[in-house]
Design a protein around this motif. Structure first.
Motif, PDB file in Angstrom:
ATOM      1  N   GLU A  71      65.402  40.516  90.182  1.00 20.32           N
ATOM      2  CA  GLU A  71      66.055  40.336  88.964  1.00 20.32           C
ATOM      3  C   GLU A  71      64.846  40.007  87.898  1.00 20.32           C
ATOM      4  OE1 GLU A  71      69.091  40.185  87.862  1.00 20.32           O
ATOM      5  OE2 GLU A  71      69.814  41.087  89.671  1.00 20.32           O
ATOM      6  N   PHE A  72      63.545  39.948  88.041  1.00 22.49           N
ATOM      7  CA  PHE A  72      62.730  39.812  87.062  1.00 22.49           C
ATOM      8  C   PHE A  72      62.152  40.968  86.546  1.00 22.49           C
ATOM      9  CE2 PHE A  72      60.405  40.588  91.011  1.00 22.49           C
ATOM     10  CZ  PHE A  72      59.309  41.521  90.592  1.00 22.49           C
ATOM     11  N   LEU A  73      62.713  42.185  86.826  1.00 25.24           N
ATOM     12  CA  LEU A  73      62.669  43.379  86.294  1.00 25.24           C
ATOM     13  C   LEU A  73      63.732  43.930  85.390  1.00 25.24           C
ATOM     14  CD1 LEU A  73      61.572  45.403  89.400  1.00 25.24           C
ATOM     15  CD2 LEU A  73      59.843  44.631  87.847  1.00 25.24           C
ATOM     16  N   HIS A  74      63.282  44.779  84.500  1.00 25.65           N
ATOM     17  CA  HIS A  74      64.469  45.149  83.456  1.00 25.65           C
ATOM     18  C   HIS A  74      65.452  45.989  84.219  1.00 25.65           C
ATOM     19  CE1 HIS A  74      61.053  44.954  80.358  1.00 25.65           C
ATOM     20  NE2 HIS A  74      61.594  43.700  80.408  1.00 25.65           N
ATOM     21  N   LYS A  75      66.549  45.936  83.789  1.00 26.43           N
ATOM     22  CA  LYS A  75      67.670  46.765  84.676  1.00 26.43           C
ATOM     23  C   LYS A  75      67.859  47.998  84.136  1.00 26.43           C
ATOM     24  CE  LYS A  75      72.645  46.843  85.538  1.00 26.43           C
ATOM     25  NZ  LYS A  75      72.541  46.926  86.951  1.00 26.43           N
ATOM     26  N   VAL A  99      58.931  55.078  66.737  1.00 25.26           N
ATOM     27  CA  VAL A  99      59.427  54.791  67.926  1.00 25.26           C
ATOM     28  C   VAL A  99      60.549  53.694  67.769  1.00 25.26           C
ATOM     29  CG1 VAL A  99      58.768  53.952  70.272  1.00 25.26           C
ATOM     30  CG2 VAL A  99      57.483  55.778  69.155  1.00 25.26           C
ATOM     31  N   THR A 100      61.452  53.773  68.733  1.00 25.44           N
ATOM     32  CA  THR A 100      62.158  52.376  68.838  1.00 25.44           C
ATOM     33  C   THR A 100      62.591  52.431  70.345  1.00 25.44           C
ATOM     34  OG1 THR A 100      64.317  51.336  68.245  1.00 25.44           O
ATOM     35  CG2 THR A 100      64.436  53.595  68.613  1.00 25.44           C
ATOM     36  N   SER A 101      62.389  50.992  70.839  1.00 20.57           N
ATOM     37  CA  SER A 101      62.828  50.785  72.210  1.00 20.57           C
ATOM     38  C   SER A 101      63.815  49.749  72.481  1.00 20.57           C
ATOM     39  CB  SER A 101      61.335  50.133  72.771  1.00 20.57           C
ATOM     40  OG  SER A 101      61.261  48.805  72.292  1.00 20.57           O
ATOM     41  N   HIS A 102      64.432  49.617  73.493  1.00 20.01           N
ATOM     42  CA  HIS A 102      65.604  48.354  73.796  1.00 20.01           C
ATOM     43  C   HIS A 102      65.455  48.468  75.236  1.00 20.01           C
ATOM     44  CE1 HIS A 102      69.160  46.330  73.456  1.00 20.01           C
ATOM     45  NE2 HIS A 102      69.536  47.180  74.455  1.00 20.01           N
ATOM     46  N   VAL A 103      65.164  47.208  75.847  1.00 19.32           N
ATOM     47  CA  VAL A 103      65.237  46.601  77.143  1.00 19.32           C
ATOM     48  C   VAL A 103      66.417  45.753  77.627  1.00 19.32           C
ATOM     49  CG1 VAL A 103      62.674  47.436  77.513  1.00 19.32           C
ATOM     50  CG2 VAL A 103      63.341  45.168  76.732  1.00 19.32           C
ATOM     51  N   THR A 104      67.047  45.830  78.745  1.00 24.36           N
ATOM     52  CA  THR A 104      67.947  44.941  79.232  1.00 24.36           C
ATOM     53  C   THR A 104      67.750  44.462  80.509  1.00 24.36           C
ATOM     54  OG1 THR A 104      69.574  46.539  80.014  1.00 24.36           O
ATOM     55  CG2 THR A 104      69.613  46.170  77.464  1.00 24.36           C
ATOM     56  N   GLY A 105      68.213  43.278  80.800  1.00 25.69           N
ATOM     57  CA  GLY A 105      68.051  42.749  81.955  1.00 25.69           C
ATOM     58  C   GLY A 105      68.656  41.360  82.198  1.00 25.69           C
ATOM     59  N   SER A 106      68.138  40.500  83.139  1.00 29.66           N
ATOM     60  CA  SER A 106      68.594  39.262  83.427  1.00 29.66           C
ATOM     61  C   SER A 106      67.710  38.197  82.262  1.00 29.66           C
ATOM     62  CB  SER A 106      68.395  38.767  84.535  1.00 29.66           C
ATOM     63  OG  SER A 106      66.839  38.547  84.925  1.00 29.66           O
ATOM     64  N   PRO A 107      68.263  37.203  82.084  1.00 26.83           N
ATOM     65  CA  PRO A 107      67.307  36.033  81.295  1.00 26.83           C
ATOM     66  C   PRO A 107      65.874  36.029  81.736  1.00 26.83           C
ATOM     67  CG  PRO A 107      69.567  35.351  81.413  1.00 26.83           C
ATOM     68  CD  PRO A 107      69.569  36.395  82.258  1.00 26.83           C
ATOM     69  N   GLU A 108      65.908  35.880  82.932  1.00 30.03           N
ATOM     70  CA  GLU A 108      64.600  35.749  83.824  1.00 30.03           C
ATOM     71  C   GLU A 108      63.698  36.805  83.339  1.00 30.03           C
ATOM     72  OE1 GLU A 108      62.356  36.028  88.088  1.00 30.03           O
ATOM     73  OE2 GLU A 108      64.580  36.025  88.005  1.00 30.03           O
ATOM     74  N   ALA A 109      64.130  38.226  83.512  1.00 30.79           N
ATOM     75  CA  ALA A 109      63.326  39.524  83.179  1.00 30.79           C
ATOM     76  C   ALA A 109      63.164  39.300  81.668  1.00 30.79           C
ATOM     77  CB  ALA A 109      64.280  40.878  83.350  1.00 30.79           C
ATOM     78  N   ILE A 110      64.002  39.122  80.645  1.00 27.41           N
ATOM     79  CA  ILE A 110      63.623  39.235  79.112  1.00 27.41           C
ATOM     80  C   ILE A 110      62.670  38.049  78.925  1.00 27.41           C
ATOM     81  CG2 ILE A 110      64.442  39.321  77.065  1.00 27.41           C
ATOM     82  CD1 ILE A 110      65.144  41.771  78.869  1.00 27.41           C
ATOM     83  N   LEU A 111      62.720  36.889  79.370  1.00 26.99           N
ATOM     84  CA  LEU A 111      61.954  35.744  79.220  1.00 26.99           C
ATOM     85  C   LEU A 111      60.511  36.236  79.737  1.00 26.99           C
ATOM     86  CD1 LEU A 111      61.376  32.890  78.434  1.00 26.99           C
ATOM     87  CD2 LEU A 111      61.636  32.104  80.734  1.00 26.99           C
ATOM     88  N   ASP A 126      63.293  32.990  73.489  1.00 23.76           N
ATOM     89  CA  ASP A 126      64.570  32.703  73.539  1.00 23.76           C
ATOM     90  C   ASP A 126      65.048  32.801  75.195  1.00 23.76           C
ATOM     91  OD1 ASP A 126      67.593  32.279  73.697  1.00 23.76           O
ATOM     92  OD2 ASP A 126      67.973  33.848  72.163  1.00 23.76           O
ATOM     93  N   PRO A 127      65.200  31.685  75.914  1.00 22.49           N
ATOM     94  CA  PRO A 127      65.223  31.886  77.231  1.00 22.49           C
ATOM     95  C   PRO A 127      66.652  32.419  77.773  1.00 22.49           C
ATOM     96  CG  PRO A 127      65.476  29.581  76.782  1.00 22.49           C
ATOM     97  CD  PRO A 127      65.046  30.483  75.433  1.00 22.49           C
ATOM     98  N   ASN A 128      67.600  32.598  76.867  1.00 26.00           N
ATOM     99  CA  ASN A 128      68.820  33.230  77.038  1.00 26.00           C
ATOM    100  C   ASN A 128      69.065  34.661  76.660  1.00 26.00           C
ATOM    101  OD1 ASN A 128      69.849  30.608  78.008  1.00 26.00           O
ATOM    102  ND2 ASN A 128      69.940  29.836  75.972  1.00 26.00           N
ATOM    103  N   ARG A 129      68.109  35.190  76.025  1.00 27.43           N
ATOM    104  CA  ARG A 129      68.193  36.657  75.853  1.00 27.43           C
ATOM    105  C   ARG A 129      68.321  37.373  76.918  1.00 27.43           C
ATOM    106  NH1 ARG A 129      64.519  38.365  70.630  1.00 27.43           N
ATOM    107  NH2 ARG A 129      65.731  40.462  70.949  1.00 27.43           N
ATOM    108  N   THR A 130      69.036  38.577  76.879  1.00 25.73           N
ATOM    109  CA  THR A 130      69.337  39.503  77.828  1.00 25.73           C
ATOM    110  C   THR A 130      68.807  40.948  77.400  1.00 25.73           C
ATOM    111  OG1 THR A 130      71.626  39.691  77.169  1.00 25.73           O
ATOM    112  CG2 THR A 130      70.881  38.390  78.958  1.00 25.73           C
ATOM    113  N   SER A 131      68.278  41.383  76.241  1.00 26.22           N
ATOM    114  CA  SER A 131      67.873  42.216  75.654  1.00 26.22           C
ATOM    115  C   SER A 131      66.616  42.166  74.792  1.00 26.22           C
ATOM    116  CB  SER A 131      68.818  43.143  75.130  1.00 26.22           C
ATOM    117  OG  SER A 131      69.395  42.446  73.840  1.00 26.22           O
ATOM    118  N   LEU A 132      65.903  43.152  74.497  1.00 27.74           N
ATOM    119  CA  LEU A 132      64.832  43.045  73.502  1.00 27.74           C
ATOM    120  C   LEU A 132      64.582  44.399  72.720  1.00 27.74           C
ATOM    121  CD1 LEU A 132      62.596  40.870  72.632  1.00 27.74           C
ATOM    122  CD2 LEU A 132      60.903  41.955  74.120  1.00 27.74           C
ATOM    123  N   THR A 133      64.451  44.588  71.572  1.00 26.59           N
ATOM    124  CA  THR A 133      64.377  45.766  70.842  1.00 26.59           C
ATOM    125  C   THR A 133      63.255  45.673  69.784  1.00 26.59           C
ATOM    126  OG1 THR A 133      66.787  45.884  70.894  1.00 26.59           O
ATOM    127  CG2 THR A 133      65.635  47.269  69.238  1.00 26.59           C
TER     128      THR A 133
END
Length: 874
Positions: A445-449, A474-486, A507-514
């Motif tokens: 779960e530490f990897l991006h989904k 360029v634009t990017s968007h990654v998603t995953g568990s809070p652990e992965a995004i942290l 933000d330890p609760n984030r599940t995405s990053l752009t």
């Protein structure tokens, strides 16, 4: 100083534009070919005496390009071109008044050694891309796909074609037969292709061309002449299937008690590559269970700054047509697509109990990959790549009881690339899209989904392509568990946790990053002696590309300006030379002014073909956000850097290059001294040997070690490091004939670092080094029996914190011995012997003793591999 540079740059820009508004054009040459008649075809034996060649005239308008452009060459050349339904035929006559001096050096394919001729065909007629076919006086073939108007030559392209050469009393001759199936062109009553024929007169290092290309031309392919007379030829759809079989035997030192390291392994593997012409312009490449066993090992490297190391792609499936998928959006190696992510080493590692042994795969298995790519007649460049990698498991043994643990998930990679030429091929606009999707399980779960990126790029040229403006976003968007995004937020690429950064926060609760990135620049690339370019690029804090791209650092804004003067006409002293100056500066998204630097570079190629190059850099301001790995912004002392390299004539059978690099910061904050020696020797035509040495000393008083807590306050611990690195690279090539060769590559790599004068950060942005750090006094620091350093900072006789001994000695040796036999065009046998050893030496030993103990004195891992391929052309 910066304002002065800007004023001077603006003046030079204005002067260059006004002084060169009218740039003369060179008349285009046209060669008109004829079809073969009565099924009489030339025999490809290199003698050019077949009756069929009488159908067309020789073309002999060759003109010198290097070193003295637009003058008659020392020796003239000529060529003929014929065709039939399936093939293009080419004949060359290269005059030489001293045939005994012709350099007929043997090498493997794409060795490009000795006297040679090349025909370069822009069959798309897009004035940016071309196919190059080279024949040497020894009969060795070389082939390259050329892009970026001659700035990029990709020799990984290996089409099927035929060639031969012959030496006679007038010089040497050659013939080539090129299948139309290996070229790309659309349907038309008469094909009009861009055409260039070039010759390298090796002993004089003189290049002549059929169609004159001025030294101040803005490109190469855009200046080609034209091939006419190809009437009613039909595009040939390509269909090739290439199965392969690999036998591999590994030996290595056995480890007592470890069932996975018993000393030997044997593997049998097979797979399939295929190339299918969907249209004559567009090709579908397929690979099933690809094997890359004959690929050369990566060079040794170690990075104390913590950043990932960029390695070049060497696997054939990914290298071919690589230019179509490239999307370099900022600077350096930053790219939306970095193919080495596909098949990477597994990213997970199992949890082990005491007494357990584990076998972790070295690489992820690529179950299959498909690549659809090409360029259409009307200017569309298309690339679509799909790859699937399988689940990878580590096998764990506990006293004979076995279990498996997932270390890499099932993953799908998708890359799409599109570009369209317009404005008479002077402009293009394009885009890219990538997607990485993983089927995750609990322990990964530490990897991006999922990870997605997209971008748009463009380039516009005008005034005979001498001026340009280009840009991308360029634009990017990654998603995953809070652990992965942290984990992503706190990675070295992003460092959202920086203690003095107010524009980012974790933000330890984030599940995405752009995030976003991009570049805009414009300049002058042709016409006269002056070249210039200016622009800037950015990478926002949230930009993340490392699932299938390469991004070293986010949160960065840069500006740059370059000015170059080129000496275009040779003199009694030099063949060519250039001088350039560059200014650049850097900021982050909080507005911090992090860097300013000024560079000067120069290169001289002397009349005797020796050369000298050198440069100097002044960096009065250096701040970084990454040195303290999440701590505050760090300042380095002012730096001055210079280098000088000099070399002998590379056309001689023995040639050498020596180099010296020196960098010095004020107050001896850090320094760099590097010595380089590169030698190459070819005692006879079939054998060449190169031996390169590099030794480096890289001391620093403020090398980061770790972070510890002291009474609720973070302590960033540094040390004075004495780092020394030694690299030797040996290569040789023995060519029995143009299709059978033996090659060797070997490299020992040693890097040793010892630490003294441990210190901690006091004021990270202080200009004076003594205010920036505080050195532990002898009463504050001691060393335990285990070797750890114990710190009693407040001198109360109690240990406040401790850290491991950071001394290291990293040792690596890698080698490949490869016999390659192309027994028929496109089909090969590889016999490979690879050796390797990687370990840790004693930092107290000298580099010489480490070399003896850890490389020469150790048993090495050995791999013996036999790979056979057969290419069916249907």
């Amino acid at each position: 100083m910066q304002k002065t540079f800007v004023v001077v740059f603006a003046f030079c820009t204005f002067f260059c534009v006004k002084a060169q508004d009218s740039i003369p054009t060179v008349p285009k040459l046209i060669y008109t070919t004829e079809p073969l008649k009565d099924n009489v075809v030339p025999v490809i034996d290199g003698t050019v005496d077949d009756q069929a060649w009488g159908l067309v005239d020789w073309s002999s308008e060759f003109i010198e390009r290097e070193p003295d452009e637009n003058t008659p060459p020392s020796e003239q050349s000529k060529f003929k071109i014929l065709y039939d339904d399936k093939f293009l035929y080419v004949a060359y006559r290269c005059y030489d008044s001293n045939p005994e001096k012709i350099e007929k050096r043997l090498s493997r394919r794409d060795g490009f050694a000795g006297d040679r001729m090349a025909i370069i065909i822009d069959s798309y007629h897009d004035k940016r891309t071309a196919f190059s076919f080279t024949t040497t006086a020894a009969g060795v073939k070389g082939d390259e796909f050329v892009s970026q108007n001659g700035d990029n030559w990709d020799d990984s392209w290996n089409p099927i074609w035929y060639t031969a050469s012959n030496i006679d009393s007038e010089g040497w001759t050659a013939e080539a037969k090129i299948p139309f199936s290996q070229l790309k062109f659309g349907k038309a009553k008469e094909q009009i292709w861009g055409l260039q024929v070039t010759r390298l007169f090796f002993r004089e290092q003189e290049r002549s061309v059929w169609q004159r290309v001025p030294q101040d031309a803005p490109g190469f392919i855009s200046e080609f002449g034209e091939l006419h007379g190809l009437i009613d030829i039909e595009p040939q759809k390509q269909l090739e299937i290439q199965p392969f079989l690999v036998k591999q035997y590994d030996t290595y030192p056995a480890e007592t008690g470890n069932p996975f390291r018993d000393g030997t392994d044997f593997r049998l593997n097979g797979g399939l590559d295929a190339k299918i012409g969907i249209t004559n312009d567009l090709t579908l490449d397929l690979t099933v269970n690809p094997d890359f066993g004959q690929v050369e090992a990566d060079p040794g490297a170690i990075a104390l700054d913590g950043f990932q190391i960029f390695f070049q792609e060497q696997r054939p499936f990914f290298v071919e047509n690589k230019n179509i998928f490239d999307y370099e959006f900022a600077n350096g190696n930053d790219n939306v697509f970095y193919s080495r992510r596909i098949g990477r080493s597994p990213q997970g590692f199992p949890s082990l109990n005491d007494g357990e042994f584990v076998d972790v795969p070295n690489n992820t298995t690529i179950l299959g990959a498909a690549k659809f790519s090409g360029k259409t007649k009307n200017g569309w460049s298309i690339g679509l790549l799909e790859s699937v990698t399988g689940k990878m498991f580590a096998e764990i043994d506990n006293n004979g009881q076995r279990r498996e643990e997932l270390v890499e998930p099932f993953t799908n990679y998708l890359v799409g690339r599109l570009q369209k030429d317009f404005n008479e091929r002077n402009s293009f606009i394009g885009g890219i899209f990538t997607a990485t999707n993983r089927k995750l399980e609990a322990n990964l779960e530490f990897l991006h989904k999922a990870a997605y990126s997209g971008g748009i790029d463009f380039r516009h040229s005008w005034k005979n392509r001498n001026y340009f403006i280009e840009g991308n976003i360029v634009t990017s968007h990654v998603t995953g568990s809070p652990e992965a995004i942290l984990r992503t937020q706190e990675s070295l690429t992003h460092l959202f946790q920086r203690t003095d950064a107010s524009h980012v926060e974790v933000d330890p609760n984030r599940t995405s990053l752009t995030g976003t990135g991009g570049k805009i620049n414009f300049g002058k690339v042709g016409g006269g002696n002056w070249r210039y370019e200016t622009g800037g690029f950015w990478r926002s804090p949230g930009l993340e590309l490392n699932d299938v791209g390469f991004l070293r650092q986010a949160d960065d804004i840069r500006q740059f300006a370059n000015l170059q003067y080129r000496f275009l006409k040779p003199t009694k002293l030099l063949r060519t030379a250039n001088l350039s100056v560059r200014q650049s500066s850097a900021f982050d998204f909080e507005g911090n002014y992090n860097r300013i630097q000024y560079d000067f570079r120069g290169f001289i190629n002397y009349a005797n073909n020796w050369f000298t190059e050198g440069g100097a850099t002044h960096k009065p301001r250096i701040f970084t956000n990454t040195t303290l790995r999440g701590g505050p912004r760090w300042r380095f002392s002012e730096e001055n850097f210079y280098f000088v390299f000099a070399g002998t004539d590379r056309s001689k059978k023995f040639n050498a290059t020596v180099g010296y690099v020196n960098s010095q910061a004020k107050q001896d904050n850090f320094s760099l001294v590097r010595y380089v020696l590169r030698t190459r020797y070819q005692p006879f035509d079939a054998f060449s040997l190169s031996l390169n040495f590099e030794y480096e000393e890289n001391p620093s008083k403020t090398q980061y070690i770790t972070e510890r807590d002291f009474s609720g306050t973070p302590r960033y611990i540094l040390g004075e490091i004495d780092q020394r690195t030694f690299i030797t690279t040996l290569r040789f090539n023995y060519s029995i004939n143009p299709n059978l060769s033996i090659q060797f590559y070997g490299q020992p790599f040693i890097s040793r670092g010892t630490y003294t004068n441990f210190n901690f950060v006091n004021n990270s942005i202080a200009k004076d080094l003594s205010e920036r750090i505080t050195i532990y006094n002898p009463n504050q620091i001691s060393q335990s029996v285990e070797g750890n350093f114990l710190i009693d900072e407040d001198l109360d006789a109690n240990t406040d914190y401790e850290f491991d001994n950071p001394d290291f000695s990293f040792v690596q040796f890698r080698s490949n011995l490869v016999m390659r036999w192309e027994y028929i065009p496109g089909s090969e046998v590889f016999l490979v012997w690879s050796q390797g050893v990687t370990g840790l030496g004693d930092p107290a030993d000298s580099l010489g003793r480490t070399l003896d103990n850890q490389i020469f004195g150790q048993k090495r891992d050995n791999t013996f591999l036999l790979k056979a391929t057969y290419r069916f052309v249907l």
